[in-house]
Design a protein around this motif. Structure first.
Motif, PDB file in Angstrom:
ATOM      1  N   HIS A 138      23.175 -82.449 -79.911  1.00 39.85           N
ATOM      2  CA  HIS A 138      22.402 -81.227 -79.683  1.00 39.85           C
ATOM      3  C   HIS A 138      23.256 -79.989 -79.898  1.00 39.85           C
ATOM      4  O   HIS A 138      22.876 -79.064 -80.629  1.00 39.85           O
ATOM      5  CB  HIS A 138      21.843 -81.227 -78.258  1.00 39.85           C
ATOM      6  CG  HIS A 138      21.406 -79.879 -77.778  1.00 39.85           C
ATOM      7  ND1 HIS A 138      22.228 -79.078 -76.995  1.00 39.85           N
ATOM      8  CD2 HIS A 138      20.254 -79.177 -77.966  1.00 39.85           C
ATOM      9  CE1 HIS A 138      21.599 -77.941 -76.731  1.00 39.85           C
ATOM     10  NE2 HIS A 138      20.406 -77.989 -77.297  1.00 39.85           N
ATOM     11  N   ASP A 168      14.609 -80.979 -79.311  1.00 39.29           N
ATOM     12  CA  ASP A 168      13.436 -80.149 -79.006  1.00 39.29           C
ATOM     13  C   ASP A 168      13.326 -80.031 -77.486  1.00 39.29           C
ATOM     14  O   ASP A 168      12.433 -80.593 -76.860  1.00 39.29           O
ATOM     15  CB  ASP A 168      12.172 -80.762 -79.602  1.00 39.29           C
ATOM     16  CG  ASP A 168      10.947 -79.854 -79.451  1.00 39.29           C
ATOM     17  OD1 ASP A 168      11.083 -78.753 -78.863  1.00 39.29           O
ATOM     18  OD2 ASP A 168       9.867 -80.234 -79.924  1.00 39.29           O
ATOM     19  N   SER A 171       9.864 -78.686 -75.876  1.00 40.77           N
ATOM     20  CA  SER A 171       8.787 -79.648 -75.632  1.00 40.77           C
ATOM     21  C   SER A 171       9.119 -80.549 -74.445  1.00 40.77           C
ATOM     22  O   SER A 171       8.245 -80.843 -73.618  1.00 40.77           O
ATOM     23  CB  SER A 171       8.548 -80.506 -76.878  1.00 40.77           C
ATOM     24  OG  SER A 171       8.055 -79.712 -77.943  1.00 40.77           O
ATOM     25  N   TYR A 172      10.366 -80.972 -74.348  1.00 47.67           N
ATOM     26  CA  TYR A 172      10.758 -81.861 -73.249  1.00 47.67           C
ATOM     27  C   TYR A 172      10.630 -81.167 -71.903  1.00 47.67           C
ATOM     28  O   TYR A 172      10.070 -81.716 -70.949  1.00 47.67           O
ATOM     29  CB  TYR A 172      12.188 -82.339 -73.463  1.00 47.67           C
ATOM     30  CG  TYR A 172      12.705 -83.209 -72.335  1.00 47.67           C
ATOM     31  CD1 TYR A 172      12.358 -84.562 -72.262  1.00 47.67           C
ATOM     32  CD2 TYR A 172      13.516 -82.675 -71.335  1.00 47.67           C
ATOM     33  CE1 TYR A 172      12.822 -85.361 -71.223  1.00 47.67           C
ATOM     34  CE2 TYR A 172      13.978 -83.469 -70.295  1.00 47.67           C
ATOM     35  CZ  TYR A 172      13.624 -84.813 -70.247  1.00 47.67           C
ATOM     36  OH  TYR A 172      14.074 -85.585 -69.210  1.00 47.67           O
ATOM     37  N   SER A 199      16.664 -75.129 -78.641  1.00 47.67           N
ATOM     38  CA  SER A 199      16.116 -76.250 -79.410  1.00 47.67           C
ATOM     39  C   SER A 199      16.422 -76.102 -80.895  1.00 47.67           C
ATOM     40  O   SER A 199      15.822 -75.265 -81.580  1.00 47.67           O
ATOM     41  CB  SER A 199      14.597 -76.332 -79.205  1.00 47.67           C
ATOM     42  OG  SER A 199      14.288 -76.465 -77.829  1.00 47.67           O
ATOM     43  N   SER A 222      12.846 -90.301 -74.684  1.00 43.86           N
ATOM     44  CA  SER A 222      12.914 -88.866 -74.963  1.00 43.86           C
ATOM     45  C   SER A 222      13.766 -88.578 -76.190  1.00 43.86           C
ATOM     46  O   SER A 222      13.462 -87.657 -76.968  1.00 43.86           O
ATOM     47  CB  SER A 222      13.482 -88.113 -73.754  1.00 43.86           C
ATOM     48  OG  SER A 222      14.794 -88.552 -73.454  1.00 43.86           O
ATOM     49  N   GLU A 225      11.698 -89.744 -79.316  1.00 39.54           N
ATOM     50  CA  GLU A 225      10.625 -88.788 -79.610  1.00 39.54           C
ATOM     51  C   GLU A 225      11.186 -87.491 -80.166  1.00 39.54           C
ATOM     52  O   GLU A 225      10.635 -86.908 -81.117  1.00 39.54           O
ATOM     53  CB  GLU A 225       9.831 -88.507 -78.330  1.00 39.54           C
ATOM     54  CG  GLU A 225       9.042 -89.726 -77.837  1.00 39.54           C
ATOM     55  CD  GLU A 225       8.538 -89.551 -76.419  1.00 39.54           C
ATOM     56  OE1 GLU A 225       8.653 -88.426 -75.875  1.00 39.54           O
ATOM     57  OE2 GLU A 225       8.036 -90.537 -75.833  1.00 39.54           O
ATOM     58  N   GLY A 226      12.277 -87.007 -79.587  1.00 35.13           N
ATOM     59  CA  GLY A 226      12.880 -85.769 -80.073  1.00 35.13           C
ATOM     60  C   GLY A 226      13.383 -85.890 -81.498  1.00 35.13           C
ATOM     61  O   GLY A 226      13.222 -84.983 -82.312  1.00 35.13           O
ATOM     62  N   ASN A 227      13.999 -87.025 -81.813  1.00 30.68           N
ATOM     63  CA  ASN A 227      14.477 -87.242 -83.178  1.00 30.68           C
ATOM     64  C   ASN A 227      13.322 -87.344 -84.164  1.00 30.68           C
ATOM     65  O   ASN A 227      13.421 -86.871 -85.299  1.00 30.68           O
ATOM     66  CB  ASN A 227      15.349 -88.495 -83.240  1.00 30.68           C
ATOM     67  CG  ASN A 227      16.804 -88.222 -82.917  1.00 30.68           C
ATOM     68  OD1 ASN A 227      17.603 -87.940 -83.801  1.00 30.68           O
ATOM     69  ND2 ASN A 227      17.139 -88.281 -81.642  1.00 30.68           N
ATOM     70  N   ARG A 229      10.358 -85.850 -83.919  1.00 35.65           N
ATOM     71  CA  ARG A 229       9.850 -84.494 -84.160  1.00 35.65           C
ATOM     72  C   ARG A 229      10.821 -83.696 -85.034  1.00 35.65           C
ATOM     73  O   ARG A 229      10.400 -82.949 -85.924  1.00 35.65           O
ATOM     74  CB  ARG A 229       9.615 -83.779 -82.829  1.00 35.65           C
ATOM     75  CG  ARG A 229       8.415 -84.285 -82.048  1.00 35.65           C
ATOM     76  CD  ARG A 229       8.036 -83.336 -80.928  1.00 35.65           C
ATOM     77  NE  ARG A 229       9.073 -83.244 -79.916  1.00 35.65           N
ATOM     78  CZ  ARG A 229       9.128 -84.011 -78.837  1.00 35.65           C
ATOM     79  NH1 ARG A 229       8.213 -84.955 -78.650  1.00 35.65           N
ATOM     80  NH2 ARG A 229      10.097 -83.870 -77.952  1.00 35.65           N
TER      81      ARG A 229
END
Length: 274
Positions: A138, A168, A171-172, A199, A222, A225-227, A229
């Motif tokens: 990140h 992201d 969103s989280y 983000s 998480s 899902e973040g990867n 998006r």
């Protein structure tokens, strides 16, 4: 089984000795303008024999933004240096002492330090790459793609994400607002604008460096899902990027680098040489 374990231990010991002889470590090099003795510093790993024009790889460690340090990842630096890649591993101040913004600022400063000083260690300042695992992924991405941190296009040639968290955060955190748990309230604040600014997904554009993305198939939901998006947003600018999905959990995604024969070394170097 006992004999096998002894052989593995002997092999690991020999591996460390050989790797250490082939490389040189420069410890606790200052990289921040702050003169305080407690300011974070970095380690540099170079190949012995005074090679020049080595590509530079900065590794940002993970640890949920509140744990970890550069000295835990000497294996990473040595194995890349042995292969002719100048490896730089910075520390950064952790939460709850600072928030994500200070961390990203410090990571950006390590990039600028590499640009100015890599040649002193045999590195090529025109071939700077950055990688990070988990929270480090990140921070590596954010420091480069968010223009507020001052890394101009072209300074970093590529970004390698290793099961990166927080791509992201907006969103989280909208779904799970930060609390004192894991120091998240300090790390992210309770301001949605800060979540957006934290983000990397929202700062991708045509000038973003090339990406290489590793994701563990058994990682935290998480992160997966973040990867997902992030990759969809990245495809607007780099449509050919496909994630390298490995049959691993989150922590083994970095522990695999302990072994010098890991395929990851060859893959990352191939990405650098493209």
């Amino acid at each position: 089984m006992m004999m096998r374990n002894k052989i593995m231990l002997l092999a690991c010991t020999l591996m460390v000795v050989v790797s250490g002889c082939a490389t040189k470590k420069y410890k606790n090099v200052p990289y921040l303008s702050a003169a305080a003795a407690t300011a974070p510093k970095l380690n540099v790993f170079a190949k012995r024999g005074h090679p020049t024009r080595m590509p530079v790889l900065i590794f940002v460690h993970g640890g949920n933004w509140n744990t970890g340090n550069k000295n835990q990842y000497g294996f990473f630096g040595r194995h890349f240096a042995q292969r002719g890649v100048l490896c730089i591993i910075p520390d950064y101040t952790l939460s709850p002492d600072v928030n994500y913004d200070v961390m990203a600022t410090q990571v950006a400063q390590s990039i600028l330090w590499a640009k100015a000083h890599a040649a002193e260690y045999g590195g090529d300042p025109n071939q700077i790459y950055i990688t990070g695992h988990s929270a480090g992924g990140h921070l590596a991405a954010l420091a480069v793609v968010n223009p507020k941190y001052g890394i101009k296009p072209g300074v970093v040639s590529g970004i390698i994400l290793n099961d990166a968290a927080g791509l992201d955060m907006q969103s989280y955190l909208e779904q799970q607002p930060p609390t004192e748990a894991a120091d998240y309230l300090t790390t992210w604040t309770n301001e949605p604008e800060q979540w957006h600014n934290a983000s990397p997904i929202y700062f991708l554009d045509k000038d973003s460096p090339r990406f290489m993305i590793y994701v563990g198939s058994k990682t935290y939901p998480s992160i997966a899902e973040g990867n997902d998006r992030f990759l969809k947003a990245l495809h607007a600018f780099q449509p050919k990027v496909a994630p390298v999905v490995l049959q691993k959990k989150h922590i083994p995604m970095i522990l695999q680098y302990f072994w010098p024969w890991s395929r990851r070394y060859g893959e990352v170097i191939a990405f650098i040489k493209q």
